[in-house]
Scaffold this motif. Structure first.
Motif, PDB file in Angstrom:
ATOM      1  N   UNK A  87      78.951  22.081 -70.758  1.00 27.59           N
ATOM      2  CA  UNK A  87      78.309  22.811 -71.856  1.00 27.59           C
ATOM      3  C   UNK A  87      78.264  24.305 -71.553  1.00 27.59           C
ATOM      4  N   UNK A  88      78.721  25.156 -72.485  1.00 27.82           N
ATOM      5  CA  UNK A  88      78.668  26.607 -72.242  1.00 27.82           C
ATOM      6  C   UNK A  88      77.269  27.163 -72.476  1.00 27.82           C
ATOM      7  N   UNK A  89      76.799  27.982 -71.535  1.00 27.65           N
ATOM      8  CA  UNK A  89      75.497  28.642 -71.653  1.00 27.65           C
ATOM      9  C   UNK A  89      75.602  30.029 -71.038  1.00 27.65           C
ATOM     10  N   UNK A  90      74.529  30.807 -71.185  1.00 31.30           N
ATOM     11  CA  UNK A  90      74.445  32.123 -70.564  1.00 31.30           C
ATOM     12  C   UNK A  90      73.292  32.118 -69.567  1.00 31.30           C
ATOM     13  N   UNK A  91      73.512  32.699 -68.407  1.00 30.64           N
ATOM     14  CA  UNK A  91      72.433  32.823 -67.431  1.00 30.64           C
ATOM     15  C   UNK A  91      71.397  33.810 -67.951  1.00 30.64           C
ATOM     16  N   UNK A  92      70.123  33.421 -67.863  1.00 30.65           N
ATOM     17  CA  UNK A  92      69.052  34.323 -68.275  1.00 30.65           C
ATOM     18  C   UNK A  92      68.431  35.049 -67.085  1.00 30.65           C
TER      19      UNK A  92
END
Length: 393
Positions: free
Chosen positions: A132-137
Motif C-alpha cells: 500500500x502506498x503511503x507518505x511518512x509523516x
C-alpha cells in the motif's frame, strides 16, 4: 598453604567475573552503543538505486502541517501513523513490477526478492500487489538497501517525513518509492541512532532527534485491512485507504485520525512510572509498556549499583511528556574519566598473602566508587558507509 592460595585465586577470578558481568549488563541492558545512520532527505537523488529515478516510479511531497508531533516506536496499524493524498501517482506499483520483470534487470530482481524475503523474482508481482502506498509523516528509521556491483547493500537510514513508501500488510515500510529500494526493519534502539547528514542529504529544518520514530509490525493475526491516513494536503481530514489499493479507492474521512506517541501511549495527565532502582532492562520494559520511550542514557560510575537506574526525568508520578521520551541515569561499573594510575598502584596486578586475601587495582571488589563519574558522550559509530563511499539514497 597451597589450599589457601587456591582460595585466593578463586576469589580473584570471581571478582573479575562479577565486574565483567556488571559491564556487560550495563552495555547490553541499557547503555546504548551508537549505530551510524545515513540521513535520506526528501526528494534527494539516489546514488545507487534499484530503480532508475528518471522513469518516475513515484515522488515525495512536503507534509507541511501534517508533520507528526511524536517520535518513538509505533505500531504499523496505528491510525494517523502515515499520510496520503488523493493523488495515486506517488508510487506506481505496476511500473515497479514491470521494471523488475525485464530480462536486463534479472540480477536486480533476484536481490530485491531476496531482501524482501521472497523465494525468487517470480513472487515479486504478487507481493507488490498487496503493498500500500503511503507518505511518512515523521522521520523514520529503517534498514535501506542500494544496488552496487550486482548486490543489495544494506545501510541504516533515516527517511525524512514526506518520503513516499510502500508498506506491507502489517504496516511495515517495504519499499522506498522514489528509487525502488527494498526496506526492512531498523533492528536497534532509537536512541542508538547516530544520524549523519551530508552534502546530498543536508539536515532538514524540521529534524528533531526527539521525534525520530521506527515502525513495529501490527500483530500477525490482525493484519491491516484499511489504513487510516492523514490527508497531508488537508490535515484536518483523513483518508481511509484499503490495504493493497493504489489510493484511487480512498474514502474521505470528515476528521483526521488522532495521532498518539505510540499504540499504547498514556493518556494526558498519566504519571510516569517509577523505575528508579530497577535494572536497566526492567526499566525499559516498564516504560515501553506504558507507551513511553527511552531517550539518550546518562552513565554514572557506581560499581555497587552497576546496571540499575539511579534517576529518571520526568520523575515518577509526573505527567508524561508530549513526545513520550524519558531520560534515565544508569550506574556503570567503569568510569569513562577514571585515571587508572591515580591510586599509585599497578593496574590489574594482584598480591596474595598466606591468608588467601587478594587486593588489586581496577578489578578489586568492594572498592570505593568515584561519585564524580562522567556522563556518557554519544560516540561515533564504528559502522562504515557503503563500500564505495557513495552518498545516501
Amino acid at each position: 598453604m597451597k589450599r589457601t592460595g587456591g582460595t585466593g585465586r578463586v576469589a580473584l577470578a570471581l571478582a573479575s567475573v562479577l565486574i565483567i558481568v556488571g559491564m556487560l549488563s550495563t552495555a547490553c541492558g541499557f547503555v546504548v552503543n551508537k549505530v551510524a545512520v545515513r540521513a535520506v532527505a526528501r526528494g534527494a537523488p539516489a546514488a545507487a538505486p534499484f530503480f532508475s529515478q528518471a522513469l518516475r516510479l513515484g515522488g515525495d511531497i512536503a507534509v507541511g502541517e501534517a508533520l507528526s508531533r511524536f517520535g518513538g516506536e509505533k505500531k504499523g496499524n496505528q491510525p494517523g501513523l502515515y499520510g496520503g493524498t488523493r493523488d495515486a501517482a506517488h508510487c506506481d506499483k505496476d511500473r515497479l513490477v514491470a521494471f523488475l520483470g525485464k530480462p536486463e534487470n534479472r540480477r536486480k530482481a533476484e536481490e530485491w526478492a531476496r531482501v524482501s524475503g521472497l523465494d525468487g523474482p517470480g513472487e515479486i508481482a504478487g507481493y507488490v500487489k498487496k503493498l500500500t502506498p503511503v507518505l511518512l509523516r515523521g522521520d523514520t528509521l529503517v534498514k535501506n538497501h542500494e544496488f552496487k556491483k550486482g548486490k543489495a547493500v544494506p545501510f541504516e537510514a533515516l527517511l525524512e517525513a514526506g518520503i513516499a513508501i510502500l508498506v506491507d500488510h502489517l504496516g511495515r515500510p517495504a519499499v522506498q518509492c522514489s528509487c525502488g529500494n527494498p526496506l526492512s526493519a531498523f533492528d536497534h534502539d532509537i536512541g542508538a541512532a547516530d544520524v549523519e547528514f551530508d552534502r546530498r542529504n543536508k539536515k532538514w529544518a524540521s529534524y528533531d532527534s526527539k521525534k525520530v520514530s521506527k515502525v513495529e509490525p501490527a500483530p500477525k493475526d490482525k493484519p491491516v485491512e484499511v489504513y487510516a491516513l492523514v490527508d497531508v494536503e488537508e490535515p484536518d481530514d483523513g483518508l481511509a485507504r484499503p490495504a493493497g489499493s493504489d489510493g484511487t479507492s480512498d474514502t474521505v474521512l470528515e476528521e483526521a485520525p488522532v495521532e498518539s506517541s505510540s499504540s499504547s501511549s498514556p493518556t494526558a495527565g498519566t504519571g510516569v512510572p517509577d523505575v528508579v532502582g530497577a535494572s536497566a532492562e526492567e526499566a525499559r520494559r516498564i516504560l515501553e509498556e506504558a507507551g513511553l520511550t527511552v531517550g539518550p542514557v546518562q552513565e554514572v560510575f557506581d560499581p555497587a549499583a552497576a546496571g540499575t537506574v539511579l534517576a529518571q526525568s520526568p520523575a515518577a508520578g509526573e505527567e508524561a511528556p508530549g513526545d513520550g521520551v524519558v531520560t534515565l541515569t544508569v550506574a556503570t561499573a567503569t568510569s569513562p574519566t577514571a585515571d587508572p594510575s591515580a591510586s599509585g598502584e599497578p593496574v590489574g596486578e594482584t598480591t596474595e598473602d598466606t591468608t588467601g586475601d587478594t587486593t588489586g587495582g581496577a578489578g578489586a571488589v568492594g572498592g570505593v566508587g568515584d561519585p564524580g563519574g562522567g556522563t556518557a558522550e554519544p560516540g561515533a559509530s564504528g559502522t562504515e558507509g557503503a563500500p564505495d563511499g557513495s552518498d545516501a539514497v
